[in-house]
Design a protein around this motif. Structure first.
Motif, PDB file in Angstrom:
ATOM      1  N   HIS A  56       0.860  -1.195   0.000  1.00 16.14           N
ATOM      2  CA  HIS A  56       0.000   0.000   0.000  1.00 16.14           C
ATOM      3  C   HIS A  56       0.888   1.234   0.000  1.00 16.14           C
ATOM      4  CE1 HIS A  56      -3.617   2.352   0.902  1.00 16.14           C
ATOM      5  NE2 HIS A  56      -2.874   3.034   1.740  1.00 16.14           N
ATOM      6  N   GLN A  57       0.440   2.267  -0.710  1.00 17.09           N
ATOM      7  CA  GLN A  57       1.147   3.553  -0.737  1.00 17.09           C
ATOM      8  C   GLN A  57       0.103   4.643  -0.639  1.00 17.09           C
ATOM      9  OE1 GLN A  57       4.754   3.955  -1.907  1.00 17.09           O
ATOM     10  NE2 GLN A  57       4.536   5.959  -1.009  1.00 17.09           N
ATOM     11  N   ASP A  87       5.705  -0.273   8.087  1.00 12.43           N
ATOM     12  CA  ASP A  87       5.363   0.931   7.336  1.00 12.43           C
ATOM     13  C   ASP A  87       6.518   1.912   7.402  1.00 12.43           C
ATOM     14  OD1 ASP A  87       2.874  -0.211   6.962  1.00 12.43           O
ATOM     15  OD2 ASP A  87       1.880   1.050   8.460  1.00 12.43           O
ATOM     16  N   LEU A  88       6.735   2.617   6.302  1.00 10.50           N
ATOM     17  CA  LEU A  88       7.733   3.672   6.218  1.00 10.50           C
ATOM     18  C   LEU A  88       7.020   4.991   5.979  1.00 10.50           C
ATOM     19  CD1 LEU A  88      10.327   1.929   3.863  1.00 10.50           C
ATOM     20  CD2 LEU A  88      10.520   2.265   6.336  1.00 10.50           C
ATOM     21  N   GLY A  89       7.363   6.000   6.762  1.00  7.36           N
ATOM     22  CA  GLY A  89       6.788   7.329   6.598  1.00  7.36           C
ATOM     23  C   GLY A  89       7.779   8.260   5.924  1.00  7.36           C
ATOM     24  N   THR A 105       4.340   4.073   3.101  1.00  9.50           N
ATOM     25  CA  THR A 105       4.377   2.834   2.329  1.00  9.50           C
ATOM     26  C   THR A 105       4.270   1.664   3.283  1.00  9.50           C
ATOM     27  OG1 THR A 105       5.847   3.823   0.695  1.00  9.50           O
ATOM     28  CG2 THR A 105       5.758   1.433   0.741  1.00  9.50           C
ATOM     29  N   SER A 106       3.402   0.719   2.988  1.00 13.89           N
ATOM     30  CA  SER A 106       3.310  -0.523   3.756  1.00 13.89           C
ATOM     31  C   SER A 106       4.069  -1.604   3.001  1.00 13.89           C
ATOM     32  CB  SER A 106       1.853  -0.950   3.941  1.00 13.89           C
ATOM     33  OG  SER A 106       1.151   0.011   4.693  1.00 13.89           O
ATOM     34  N   MET A 107       5.076  -2.155   3.639  1.00 16.34           N
ATOM     35  CA  MET A 107       5.896  -3.218   3.064  1.00 16.34           C
ATOM     36  C   MET A 107       5.508  -4.537   3.711  1.00 16.34           C
ATOM     37  SD  MET A 107       7.813  -1.487   1.003  1.00 16.34           S
ATOM     38  CE  MET A 107       8.918  -2.802   0.496  1.00 16.34           C
TER      39      MET A 107
END
Length: 143
Positions: A56-57, A87-89, A105-107
């Motif tokens: 997800h982005q 998740d990365l912010g 972004t959800s990795m």
């Protein structure tokens, strides 16, 4: 905040007819920042190769990002660590220092060689991500 700065150069072709960086190019800038961030913080001598993908982005555009010879400054942090994903912010800053976009972004880690199904984050990767944990992204509106 637990932000880490990643510098990503812009290309002239990233600009659209409205003279700002378009949404597709923004995703490419975020992708480049994510790869640089993970190469710096998500790999090391004790980390085996991990297969993961973007699940997800999300992006909030705050103001137009204008083309500049200066690289885009992207402040990044881990915002969540789960069993099989994290998740990365991002905060994207223009040459003027103003926030142009916020993103997350959800990795998801997958067992790539077998079924491609979600897999538990390896302990070595988890240990590298935990010190990078910071605040959630301050989106204007949450789902």
């Amino acid at each position: 905040m637990n932000n880490h700065e990643v510098l990503v150069p812009m290309r002239w072709s990233d600009m659209d007819a409205l003279q700002h960086i378009n949404n597709v190019s923004m995703l490419r800038l975020l992708e480049e920042a994510r790869i640089r961030f993970m190469m710096r913080f998500g790999s090391g001598p004790d980390t085996d190769r991990v297969t993961m993908f973007v699940a997800h982005q999300e992006i909030d555009y705050v103001r137009p990002l204008l083309y500049s010879l200066e690289p885009v400054r992207i402040l990044m942090r881990v915002t969540r660590i789960g069993r099989s994903g994290f998740d990365l912010g991002y905060e994207v800053l223009g040459a003027d220092g103003q926030t142009a976009a916020l993103s997350e972004t959800s990795m998801v880690v997958v067992d790539g060689a077998a079924s491609g199904r979600p897999a538990t984050i390896p302990e070595a990767l988890r240990a590298q991500l935990e010190p990078l944990l910071g605040e959630p992204v301050g989106f204007r509106r949450r789902r």
